[in-house]
Write a protein that holds these residues in place. Structure first.
Motif, PDB file in Angstrom:
ATOM      1  N   ALA A 149       0.847  -1.192   0.000  1.00 29.14           N
ATOM      2  CA  ALA A 149       0.000   0.000   0.000  1.00 29.14           C
ATOM      3  C   ALA A 149       0.879   1.237   0.000  1.00 29.14           C
ATOM      4  CB  ALA A 149      -0.898  -0.007   1.241  1.00 29.14           C
ATOM      5  N   THR A 179      -5.408   1.860   8.117  1.00 29.85           N
ATOM      6  CA  THR A 179      -5.476   1.786   6.660  1.00 29.85           C
ATOM      7  C   THR A 179      -6.661   2.584   6.151  1.00 29.85           C
ATOM      8  OG1 THR A 179      -4.462  -0.403   6.685  1.00 29.85           O
ATOM      9  CG2 THR A 179      -5.656   0.214   4.690  1.00 29.85           C
ATOM     10  N   THR A 180      -6.381   3.443   5.178  1.00 24.44           N
ATOM     11  CA  THR A 180      -7.437   4.156   4.471  1.00 24.44           C
ATOM     12  C   THR A 180      -7.812   3.308   3.267  1.00 24.44           C
ATOM     13  OG1 THR A 180      -6.479   6.269   5.117  1.00 24.44           O
ATOM     14  CG2 THR A 180      -8.052   6.303   3.301  1.00 24.44           C
ATOM     15  N   PRO A 181      -9.031   2.822   3.210  1.00 23.99           N
ATOM     16  CA  PRO A 181      -9.388   1.878   2.142  1.00 23.99           C
ATOM     17  C   PRO A 181      -9.394   2.520   0.763  1.00 23.99           C
ATOM     18  CG  PRO A 181     -11.328   2.480   3.393  1.00 23.99           C
ATOM     19  CD  PRO A 181     -10.157   3.120   4.090  1.00 23.99           C
ATOM     20  N   ARG A 182      -9.270   1.663  -0.235  1.00 26.26           N
ATOM     21  CA  ARG A 182      -9.354   2.078  -1.624  1.00 26.26           C
ATOM     22  C   ARG A 182     -10.751   2.629  -1.899  1.00 26.26           C
ATOM     23  NH1 ARG A 182      -7.326  -2.583  -5.146  1.00 26.26           N
ATOM     24  NH2 ARG A 182      -5.429  -1.820  -4.200  1.00 26.26           N
ATOM     25  N   ARG A 231      -4.836   3.067  -4.779  1.00 26.90           N
ATOM     26  CA  ARG A 231      -4.350   2.074  -3.827  1.00 26.90           C
ATOM     27  C   ARG A 231      -4.759   2.439  -2.404  1.00 26.90           C
ATOM     28  NH1 ARG A 231       0.000   3.149  -7.222  1.00 26.90           N
ATOM     29  NH2 ARG A 231       0.638   1.393  -8.523  1.00 26.90           N
ATOM     30  N   GLU A 232      -4.766   1.419  -1.568  1.00 24.53           N
ATOM     31  CA  GLU A 232      -4.943   1.684  -0.141  1.00 24.53           C
ATOM     32  C   GLU A 232      -3.752   2.478   0.374  1.00 24.53           C
ATOM     33  OE1 GLU A 232      -7.471  -2.098   1.546  1.00 24.53           O
ATOM     34  OE2 GLU A 232      -5.290  -2.198   1.592  1.00 24.53           O
ATOM     35  N   THR A 233      -3.970   3.220   1.450  1.00 29.53           N
ATOM     36  CA  THR A 233      -2.885   3.943   2.099  1.00 29.53           C
ATOM     37  C   THR A 233      -2.790   3.485   3.546  1.00 29.53           C
ATOM     38  OG1 THR A 233      -3.150   5.902   0.704  1.00 29.53           O
ATOM     39  CG2 THR A 233      -2.032   6.216   2.821  1.00 29.53           C
TER      40      THR A 233
END
Length: 202
Positions: free
Chosen positions: A107, A176-179, A189-191
């Motif tokens: 990610a 996690t920041t979702p897609r 992309r996820e971050t």
């Protein structure tokens, strides 16, 4: 708990470890003349103790880490290579894509300002092995391969633990920041946000 003198421990070690492979047994104290000075334990027992230490650490520090999520500015994009430099490492302990600054299949990485300060403190107040353990476990988080435990910080945070040398462990708190829904491909992309870097010492 059982106790062994040193000579018995030397001759029995093979049998002891073989027995633990079938079913983890009790730790064994060893020392000269049967006076305990050290302990041999199945790996699974050690891992449980480490997990319990991490739970206690999470309870104790959750409020401090959660407060970081209210700080401005928020997380900023950063490469694992830049974070490695902050932590005093010549290069990341894993291969990193030049184009994205993260391991292949990972990610994107964004780092909260106080977490970047944590990385810089590693260079001053921790061993090089600790910095490498932090970077390695963060790379595993980016690739979705690290064990993650839900944190009492809330707001979607988790923590991952890496035993450094049997005397302390490195811990990273992330979320996690979702897609975005309905998006595919490299532009969405996820971050993974790095919230904090800590260590547990015992």
């Amino acid at each position: 708990m059982d106790a062994m003198n040193l000579s018995n421990a030397k001759t029995s070690l093979n049998r002891l470890v073989e027995g633990w492979r079938g079913a983890p047994g009790k730790p064994v104290f060893i020392g000269p003349y049967g006076v305990p000075e050290a302990v041999i334990t199945p790996l699974v027992v050690w891992q449980r103790l480490l997990a319990l230490a991490a739970v206690a650490w999470d309870i104790e520090t959750a409020a401090l880490r959660a407060a970081r999520l209210d700080c401005t500015p928020g997380p900023q994009p950063l490469s694992l290579r830049e974070l490695s430099t902050d932590a005093g490492c010549a290069k990341p302990p894993v291969p990193v894509l030049e184009s994205r600054g993260v391991p292949r299949g990972g990610a994107d990485l964004a780092v909260w300002p106080q977490a970047r300060d944590d990385a810089r403190q590693l260079m001053l107040a921790a061993t090089p092995e600790t910095a490498m353990a932090v970077l390695r476990v963060l790379a595993e988080v980016l690739q979705g391969r690290a064990a993650r435990v839900e944190s009492r910080c809330g707001q979607g945070t988790v923590y991952s633990v890496a035993d450094v040398d049997g005397l302390h462990a490195a811990v990273v708190t992330t979320r996690t920041t979702p897609r975005p829904p309905g998006r595919r491909g490299g532009g969405s992309r996820e971050t993974v946000e790095l919230v904090a870097i800590d260590k547990i010492v015992w």
